[in-house]
Design an enzyme around this catalytic site. Structure first.
Site, short mmCIF file in Angstrom:
data_model
loop_
_atom_site.label_atom_id
_atom_site.label_comp_id
_atom_site.label_asym_id
_atom_site.label_seq_id
_atom_site.Cartn_x
_atom_site.Cartn_y
_atom_site.Cartn_z
NE ARG A 48 -0.53 0.32 4.98
CZ ARG A 48 -1.11 0.70 6.11
NH1 ARG A 48 -2.37 1.07 6.11
NH2 ARG A 48 -0.42 0.71 7.25
CG LEU A 92 -2.13 -6.40 3.49
CD1 LEU A 92 -0.92 -7.09 4.10
CD2 LEU A 92 -2.71 -7.23 2.35
CE LYS A 145 12.99 -17.13 12.34
NZ LYS A 145 12.97 -15.95 13.20
CD GLU A 213 21.16 -13.36 14.14
OE1 GLU A 213 20.73 -12.69 13.18
OE2 GLU A 213 20.50 -13.63 15.14
CG ASP A 232 13.93 -14.46 16.32
OD1 ASP A 232 13.00 -14.45 15.48
OD2 ASP A 232 15.04 -13.95 16.10
CG HIS A 237 15.96 -20.69 12.37
ND1 HIS A 237 15.16 -20.95 11.28
CD2 HIS A 237 16.02 -19.34 12.49
CE1 HIS A 237 14.74 -19.79 10.78
NE2 HIS A 237 15.24 -18.81 11.49
#
Length: 487
Positions: A48, A92, A145, A213, A232, A237
């Site tokens: 949008r 949406l 996810k 990370e 998370d 994972h």
């Protein structure tokens, strides 16, 4: 690979970060490879924030090109890729807008793929809106996810989506399952007589799975502070990688055979009792520090994060699998933000020889090990001992490499590219089935509940390190250490 499979790929969240960095670059790589995507295949972006197709293509040109490999990039390939892209402006939050999407795609040929690169709060409203305009048939839907906050909310989403789409239409994506070394792990185990006899408790001492990370929460502070590393990264994972490593040989590589074996592993995970959580689960939160010469702030000062937040940015776990193959073998799982390096790897430590005629050096650490590196460079490396040149029987650790970029002439397929092609062609093996997801949540939830009930803050660690010292101490209790500590 030639294909006649026509498709219409509808991308919700068409201007979002995931679409720009991963999804559209992956589709472009498949496009320019030639033959992977049907010539009639269309990509329909939904957003949008831009006015029309022309403005959207300018957005794509500016935001997608930097994430595309420059090797072989030419303007004709890029122009023909842009020609595949259509655009529909939709809010949406307004179900009535979906009639515009229906009108735009109803005459396009082939299977419809709806990729929901949006927040999970929009999954159910989008599915209801698609069904209301008759777009839930001849369709597949891809869910990113996180799928829920806990088992209850995950089931609520799956129940609602399952009322509109059949299970075989639902593709719950985990991009780690699409990485080349994970696929090669299956090939090594089930295609070679060398490894399968050793892949069991008698010969494996321990297994480590790490996803580390260097980055912090970046612009996702609001989301991350309500999620944390266990939800998370571990629930999806890490447990998915664990199930791939530990699964029994499937009857075949069809989708249900592979996922049945992964489910058996998840259901065999030894429950962690509340009184044991402090011994086998470490949670941490990064403080300020230095990464590659650059000072970085503490998690609690990141944008969108509550100053008194107790959200974990690091998790290390000792996991056991209660079955015949793995009983007694510890699996050490670890993930975190603002760590010393960006790396994802699986380390299989084989037991030393029971008696060494070659002296104590034959029992040294660093030998009898398989390291599967998922990122940043995708390799599989087998460590063993060999005699050093010269006088005497002096041993040294050496390694055999499977470096994909050196051995195979054709370029590696990036994880999202492989998974998107699997969706288009209806291959479900690398996607998470609902019962797998439920089993993972059931195992994770007692840890979440205990951490919440204890009110103990996460252990601090400086950014640029490998996490709290307690994570190293946990392995030391079992006579081992993390791979980087040994080196």
């Amino acid at each position: 690979m030639q294909t006649d499979s026509s498709f219409t790929f509808v991308l919700f969240g068409g201007t979002g970060d995931l679409s720009m960095r991963k999804i559209l670059p992956a589709l472009f790589e498949a496009h320019r490879a030639g033959g992977m995507l049907a010539d009639s295949g269309k990509i329909v972006a939904v957003a949008r924030h831009v006015a029309d197709r022309g403005e959207y293509l300018q957005w794509v040109d500016e935001h997608v090109k930097p994430h595309v490999s420059k090797k072989g990039l030419d303007e004709s390939a890029w122009a023909s890729f842009l020609a595949r892209i259509e655009f529909v402006k939709i809010d949406l939050g307004k179900p009535e807008d979906f009639t515009q999407l229906r009108d735009a795609i109803q005459d396009l040929p082939g299977i419809r793929v709806f990729y929901l690169a949006t927040g999970p709060s929009l999954f159910v409203p989008i599915c209801h809106a698609l069904a209301a305009v008759g777009l839930n048939t001849n369709a597949r839907i891809v869910l990113e996810k996180p799928l829920g906050y806990d088992l209850k909310s995950s089931n609520a989403i799956n129940d609602a989506v399952g009322e509109i789409f059949a299970e075989e239409q639902i593709y719950r994506i985990d991009h780690y399952l699409g990485k080349e070394p994970v696929q090669n792990l299956l090939a090594l185990r089930f295609g070679n007589a060398l490894f399968e006899p050793l892949w069991r408790r008698e010969w494996v001492e321990s297994i480590q799975i790490t996803i580390a990370e260097e980055l912090g929460v970046e612009a996702r502070g609001d989301f991350y502070d309500n999620t944390g590393a266990l939800r998370d990264m571990v629930q999806n994972h890490l447990l998915q990688l664990l199930s791939i490593v530990a699964m029994e040989p499937p009857h075949s590589m069809d989708s249900d055979s592979v996922r049945d074996e992964k489910l058996r592993v998840l259901r065999a995970l030894k429950p962690i009792e509340p009184l044991e959580i402090g011994k086998v689960a470490v949670r941490g939160q990064y403080h300020s520090g230095v990464i590659r010469g650059t000072a970085v702030p503490a998690y609690a000062t990141e944008h969108g994060v509550k100053p008194d937040s107790s959200t974990e940015t690091f998790v290390a776990l000792k996991v056991e699998i209660e079955n015949w193959r793995w009983a007694g073998v510890p699996f050490f799982l670890r993930t975190g933000k603002r760590l010393a390096d960006r790396v994802a790897e699986i380390v299989v430590n084989f037991r030393p020889v029971p008696h060494s005629a070659l002296g104590a050096s034959a029992l040294r650490a660093g030998a009898n090990r398989l390291v599967i590196r998922l990122q940043p460079n995708e390799t599989i490396r087998l460590y063993c001992l060999a005699k050093q040149p010269g006088e005497g029987m002096n041993l040294a650790s050496v390694h055999l490499d499977l470096a994909f970029d050196q051995f195979f002439r054709e370029g590696q397929m990036e994880a999202y590219q492989r998974l998107l092609l699997d969706v288009i062609h209806g291959r479900l093996a690398l996607f998470v089935r609902r019962d797998e997801q439920e089993a993972a949540w059931r195992w994770v939830e007692p840890i979440l509940n205990e951490w919440q009930a204890s009110h103990k803050p996460p252990k601090p660690y400086a950014a640029g390190t490998w996490g709290p010292a307690a994570a190293s101490a946990m392995l030391a209790q079992h006579g081992t250490c993390w791979l980087e500590e040994e080196n």
